[in-house]
Enzyme design. Structure first.
Site, PDB file in Angstrom:
ATOM      1  N   ASN A 192       2.567 -36.220 -13.364  1.00 33.61           N
ATOM      2  CA  ASN A 192       1.891 -35.722 -12.166  1.00 33.61           C
ATOM      3  C   ASN A 192       1.386 -34.315 -12.492  1.00 33.61           C
ATOM      4  O   ASN A 192       2.158 -33.366 -12.535  1.00 33.61           O
ATOM      5  CB  ASN A 192       2.875 -35.692 -10.996  1.00 33.61           C
ATOM      6  CG  ASN A 192       2.225 -35.264  -9.706  1.00 33.61           C
ATOM      7  OD1 ASN A 192       1.089 -34.773  -9.696  1.00 33.61           O
ATOM      8  ND2 ASN A 192       2.937 -35.439  -8.599  1.00 33.61           N
ATOM      9  N   ARG A 237      -0.444 -40.063 -12.187  1.00 30.02           N
ATOM     10  CA  ARG A 237      -0.860 -39.937 -10.798  1.00 30.02           C
ATOM     11  C   ARG A 237      -2.267 -39.336 -10.764  1.00 30.02           C
ATOM     12  O   ARG A 237      -2.536 -38.326 -11.426  1.00 30.02           O
ATOM     13  CB  ARG A 237       0.100 -39.013 -10.055  1.00 30.02           C
ATOM     14  CG  ARG A 237      -0.276 -38.823  -8.610  1.00 30.02           C
ATOM     15  CD  ARG A 237      -0.360 -37.354  -8.276  1.00 30.02           C
ATOM     16  NE  ARG A 237      -0.684 -37.168  -6.873  1.00 30.02           N
ATOM     17  CZ  ARG A 237      -0.900 -35.995  -6.322  1.00 30.02           C
ATOM     18  NH1 ARG A 237      -0.809 -34.896  -7.046  1.00 30.02           N
ATOM     19  NH2 ARG A 237      -1.221 -35.905  -5.065  1.00 30.02           N
ATOM     20  N   HIS A 246      -1.259 -39.454  -0.282  1.00 32.78           N
ATOM     21  CA  HIS A 246       0.174 -39.830  -0.219  1.00 32.78           C
ATOM     22  C   HIS A 246       0.357 -41.346  -0.250  1.00 32.78           C
ATOM     23  O   HIS A 246       1.404 -41.855   0.164  1.00 32.78           O
ATOM     24  CB  HIS A 246       0.830 -39.328   1.093  1.00 32.78           C
ATOM     25  CG  HIS A 246       1.046 -37.857   1.160  1.00 32.78           C
ATOM     26  ND1 HIS A 246       1.052 -37.197   2.369  1.00 32.78           N
ATOM     27  CD2 HIS A 246       1.259 -36.919   0.211  1.00 32.78           C
ATOM     28  CE1 HIS A 246       1.266 -35.902   2.147  1.00 32.78           C
ATOM     29  NE2 HIS A 246       1.381 -35.718   0.850  1.00 32.78           N
ATOM     30  N   ARG A 251      -1.522 -25.889   6.269  1.00 31.01           N
ATOM     31  CA  ARG A 251      -2.823 -26.486   6.613  1.00 31.01           C
ATOM     32  C   ARG A 251      -2.912 -26.778   8.095  1.00 31.01           C
ATOM     33  O   ARG A 251      -1.934 -27.169   8.724  1.00 31.01           O
ATOM     34  CB  ARG A 251      -3.025 -27.808   5.855  1.00 31.01           C
ATOM     35  CG  ARG A 251      -3.106 -27.634   4.373  1.00 31.01           C
ATOM     36  CD  ARG A 251      -3.246 -28.995   3.677  1.00 31.01           C
ATOM     37  NE  ARG A 251      -2.532 -28.978   2.416  1.00 31.01           N
ATOM     38  CZ  ARG A 251      -2.049 -30.052   1.797  1.00 31.01           C
ATOM     39  NH1 ARG A 251      -2.218 -31.244   2.322  1.00 31.01           N
ATOM     40  NH2 ARG A 251      -1.404 -29.922   0.663  1.00 31.01           N
ATOM     41  N   GLU A 308       7.728 -41.509  -5.459  1.00 26.62           N
ATOM     42  CA  GLU A 308       6.399 -41.824  -5.963  1.00 26.62           C
ATOM     43  C   GLU A 308       6.433 -42.126  -7.455  1.00 26.62           C
ATOM     44  O   GLU A 308       5.692 -42.981  -7.938  1.00 26.62           O
ATOM     45  CB  GLU A 308       5.451 -40.637  -5.682  1.00 26.62           C
ATOM     46  CG  GLU A 308       5.167 -40.466  -4.198  1.00 26.62           C
ATOM     47  CD  GLU A 308       4.598 -39.100  -3.841  1.00 26.62           C
ATOM     48  OE1 GLU A 308       5.396 -38.230  -3.436  1.00 26.62           O
ATOM     49  OE2 GLU A 308       3.380 -38.911  -3.956  1.00 26.62           O
TER      50      GLU A 308
END
Ligand code: ADP
Ligand code: ADP
Lengths: 418, 418
Positions: free
Chosen positions: A7, A92, A182, A243, A387
Site C-alpha cells: 500500500n 492497492r 474504501h 475533511r 484490507e
C-alpha cells in the site's frame, strides 16, 4: 502460498507478508518519509520480533522495496528464507475509474490504464504506479503482481447513485461521477459479517460504516454496492477527521471569493483543515475525546455533528435499499470509539436498533462481534477490517486461476468468485 | 382586515391582497421585467376578472407599486374602494440570517438588519429591501409593514444541523452556516397537516418536502425545525430543476480548474445549468415527463435521480428525529407530480409507507389530502402550500398585537403564537 501486499503513498510504503494457506500475517511494516533526508523503516513479525530504524535515508520507492527484501529474509527479523517463497504481490490502487471493475493481473496495458486515471486521483495513482514499477524492478517482472482497486467494489452502483446532477458534458468530458473509495474494506467487512451471521451475503442488506481519519458509508444489497458516500474523491460524504464531506457548493465558492483562494488552495483547506479538526481544533479522535471530557464546547459539537451525520447516512441508505438487515462499524473509530456507535445508533431506535452499552464499551482494541442487544431488530456489528487480507485473497485467486488457465480473460476475476 | 402581501425579486414583484377576516385571496398579480424596455403587469381577482398588459414599461419597484395601487381600486378590475382599506403589508424577505428568528414590524433598524445580510443573499435581500423602500414611498410610512423571513422557521435548528464542518473561523468571520429557506412554506404545511390530521403539531414528527423549481426538505419535530436541506444558500440539499444540491466539493474545484472558471461562473453553472436540466436537458418537469414518455434515457435518469435523492433525504430525516409521523409533499412538483410521490415513497416501504396509487394520481391541480393507503403506517399528504397566507397571518398577528400594546418587544411575535 505467500503473498506480499503493498500500500504505497507518495512518501510512504506499507507492506505485509501473508501466508495464504492459513491467512496469517507473517510480518508487516512501514517505510516512511521516502525521498526525504531521513526516512523511517520498520517491521513487526507475527511472533513479536520488531525492528525500527528512524534515521535511514530512503531515496525512492525502489530503495524502499530493497529494504523490504532485506528484512524479509533477515537472519534476525526475517520470516522467510528466500524471496522465491513469495508467490505474488498485491498492490492497492486507489482509483480504478470505470476501467477496472475487478482486481486484475498487472500488465503493461493495466499500468497504462492506471496512468490514464492519474488526473482523477493525482495524489494516489501516481505514487502507486511508481511503486508498482519499483516493485517490478526489485522483484522482477516474472513475479505475478495484482492490482486491487479501492473503487472496484463500488462499480455495481446504479447510475442514480453515481451521476452528479451537474451538466452532462462534465461526466462525458472529464468522467466526473461518484466512484467511491474504501471498497476493499467494505468488501471485506460485508463478507465477514455475513460469515459471522451465518447468512449468505446474497440475502443481506448491509450498511457498512468505515469510520477512520477518512470515513465512508456503503449500502450493500445482495453483496453488491448500491450506494456509497465518497464520490469523485475521498472528500465526498460526511464529516471526517480533517475533511468536510459534501457541502453546499456555494460555501466553496463563497469562501474562495472572500479569501481570494485558488481551487487548489480551497481543496486543500477542505481536505486538511476541515471536518473534526475544523470544528474542534483536534484531528485525532482521542484528542477530541479528551477535550470533550474537559467540556470544550467545540469538541462536544464536533462529536455531535459527526455522529449525527453518520446516523443520517444510515437512515438514507436504509431508504436506498428499502430496509437494512445489519449495520457494521469498522476502522480506527468504528472499531475503537464506543461513544460513536452508541450515539449514532440512538437515532435509529425507530428502526428497532438497540445497542448493548456494556458489550459495546468492551468491543474495542481488536475485539469484534455483535454490539446490539439480543432483541435489537437490526443487529449491529463491530468488524476489524483487513484490507491487506482482502488484497491477498484477490491476489491468490488470480494467481490460482492463472495456473490453470492461460487465456487472457481469465486474468480478470469477479470478486464474487473468491 | 385586509393585508397586501409582497414577494419581490430584482425584476419582478408578486402581490396578493388577502382578506384576513375570511383568509380569502381578493386578488393576485405580477409585475415582471421591471427596469427593462417593456414590462408586464397583470391581475386576477377572486371572482374571475383578469387584466394583463404585456407591453408596459415599469421603470422600477416604485413604478410597480404605483401600478398595484391603481389596479387595486380600479373601477373594472379593483377589489377595494380605497387604499385605506389595506391595514398592513407583509413582505417576504429571503435571508434573515441569525438576526431575525421571527417575523417583525419593519423599522429603520430592521431595514438596516436586512441590509447587513445582503452579502449572504445578494440576489434576494437587495431587491427585497428596494421593494420595501418603494412600498413605503407609495403607501407611506404610517402603514404597518411586516417582514417575514424564509429562514426564520429554521432558526430552531440545533448546532449539529447548522454548523458546516469547515474551519471555525469561517463561521465566525462570515457567518457561514446552514440557514435554510422555504421556511414560510414549510411552516404553513406543518401547521396545515397537523390541522388535517386533527393532531396538535407539538405531538408530530413531520417531514415536509417542498419540491418545485427550488426544492427543500425539512424535518419538523414538535412544531420546531430540526434540520433542513437548503443551507447557506438555496443551492444546498438535493437535485432541483436547475440546481445541483450539495456536492463533493472537489467536483466544484475540479471543474473550475478544468474549465478555468471563476467562483461566480461556477456558482452560476451549479445554480442555473445543473440539476434536472443538467442531466436531462430540460428544466421544467412537464418537459422531463414528456421526454421520459418518449424514452429519452437521460430524462428517465433525471427523474430516477431526483426521486432517489428525495427518498434518501426522507430516510435521513427519519433518523434525525428518530422516527416520522407524517410525510408531506407540496409546491409545483410536490402537488402535481404523482410519479414523484409514488416512486420516492416506494423506497420507504420498510417504514410501512404505502401510497394509494389511484388517490395519488388524482391528487393534483389544487386538490389536497392524504395519498397513502388506510393501512400505511405513516400517512403521506399532499398539501397546497400558501406562503402568502402565512405572511398575511404573521402580518395580522403583529398588527393585532401592536394595537393592544405599544411596547417595543411586542413587535416581535413568536410564530408559535399564531
Ligand atoms: N484505540 C483507539 N481509541 C480511540 N480512537 C482510535 C483508536 N485507534 C484509532 N483511533 C482513531 O481512529 C482514527 C484513525 O483511524 P484509521 O482507520 O486508522 O484512519 P485512516 O486509515 O483513514 O488513516 C483516529 O482519529 C484515531 O484517533
Ligand atoms: N400541473 C403541473 N404538472 C406537472 N408539473 C407541474 C405542474 N405545475 C407545476 N409543475 C412543475 O413544478 C415546477 C415549478 O414549481 P414551483 O413550486 O412553481 O417552483 P418555484 O416556486 O420553486 O419556482 C416546474 O418544474 C413545473 O413543471
Amino acid at each position: 502460498m505467500k503473498v506480499l501486499v503493498i500500500n504505497a503513498g507518495s512518501s510512504s510504503l506499507k507492506y505485509q507478508l501473508i501466508d495464504m494457506d492459513t491467512e496469517k500475517m507473517l510480518c508487516k511494516g512501514n517505510c516512511e518519509r521516502i525521498g526525504m533526508d531521513t526516512g523511517r523503516f520498520g517491521v513487526k513479525t507475527f511472533d513479536g520480533r520488531h525492528f525500527q530504524d528512524l534515521k535511514t535515508p530512503i531515496a525512492n520507492h525502489k530503495a524502499a522495496f530493497q529494504k523490504v527484501t532485506e528484512i524479509l529474509v533477515h537472519p534476525k527479523y526475517g520470516v522467510i528464507k528466500d524471496l522465491s517463497e513469495i508467490s505474488a504481490v498485491g498492490h492497492r490502487v486507489a482509483q480504478g475509474g470505470d476501467l477496472f471493475k475487478t482486481s486484475v493481473l498487472i500488465t503493461d496495458e493495466v499500468k497504462k490504464g492506471i496512468e490514464s486515471l492519474i488526473p482523477l486521483a493525482p495524489l494516489h495513482n501516481r505514487p502507486e504506479l511508481d511503486a508498482i514499477n519499483a516493485c517490478q524492478e526489485v522483484f522482477g517482472t516474472e513475479l505475478p503482481m495484482i492490482a486491487v482497486f479501492d473503487t472496484s467494489f463500488h462499480s455495481t452502483m446504479p447510475q442514480k447513485a453515481y451521476i452528479y446532477p451537474i451538466p452532462w458534458e462534465y461526466y462525458e468530458k472529464y468522467k466526473i461521477r461518484r466512484y467511491g473509495f474504501h471498497g476493499t474494506s467494505h468488501r471485506y467487512v460485508a463478507h465477514h459479517v455475513a460469515h459471522l451471521m451465518h447468512q449468505p451475503i446474497d440475502d443481506l442488506k448491509i450498511i457498512s460504516c468505515h469510520i477512520g481519519n477518512g470515513s465512508s458509508i456503503t449500502a450493500i444489497a445482495n453483496g453488491k454496492v448500491v450506494d456509497t458516500s465518497m464520490g469523485l474523491t475521498p472528500l465526498d460524504g460526511f464529516m471526517m477527521g480533517t475533511r468536510s464531506g459534501a457541502l453546499d457548493p456555494s460555501v466553496v465558492t463563497y469562501i474562495m471569493k472572500q479569501e481570494n483562494l485558488t481551487p487548489d488552495e480551497m481543496d486543500n483547506i477542505l481536505n486538511r483543515q476541515s471536518g473534526v479538526l475544523g470544528v474542534s481544533g483536534y484531528a485525532d479522535d482521542r484528542d477530541v475525546t479528551d477535550a470533550e471530557i474537559k467540556g470544550e464546547p467545540r469538541a462536544v459539537l464536533a462529536h455531535q455533528l459527526m455522529f449525527y451525520q453518520i446516523a443520517k447516512y444510515i437512515g438514507s441508505y436504509a431508504a436506498a435499499m428499502n430496509g437494512v438487515d445489519v449495520i457494521t462499524f469498522t476502522a480506527g473509530l468504528g472499531e475503537n470509539q464506543p461513544e460513536l456507535r452508541y450515539d449514532a445508533c440512538r437515532y435509529l431506535r425507530f428502526l428497532g436498533v438497540k445497542i448493548d452499552a456494556v458489550v459495546n464499551d468492551e468491543t474495542i482494541h481488536g475485539k469484534e462481534g455483535k454490539v446490539s442487544t439480543f432483541d435489537s431488530q437490526i443487529p449491529v456489528y463491530v468488524i476489524n477490517t483487513n484490507e491487506e487480507l482482502m488484497i491477498a485473497r484477490d491476489t491468490r485467486a488470480i494467481v490460482d486461476k492463472l495456473k490453470y488457465a492461460k487465456t487472457e480473460d481469465k486474468t480478470v476475476i469477479d470478486p464474487e468468485d473468491i
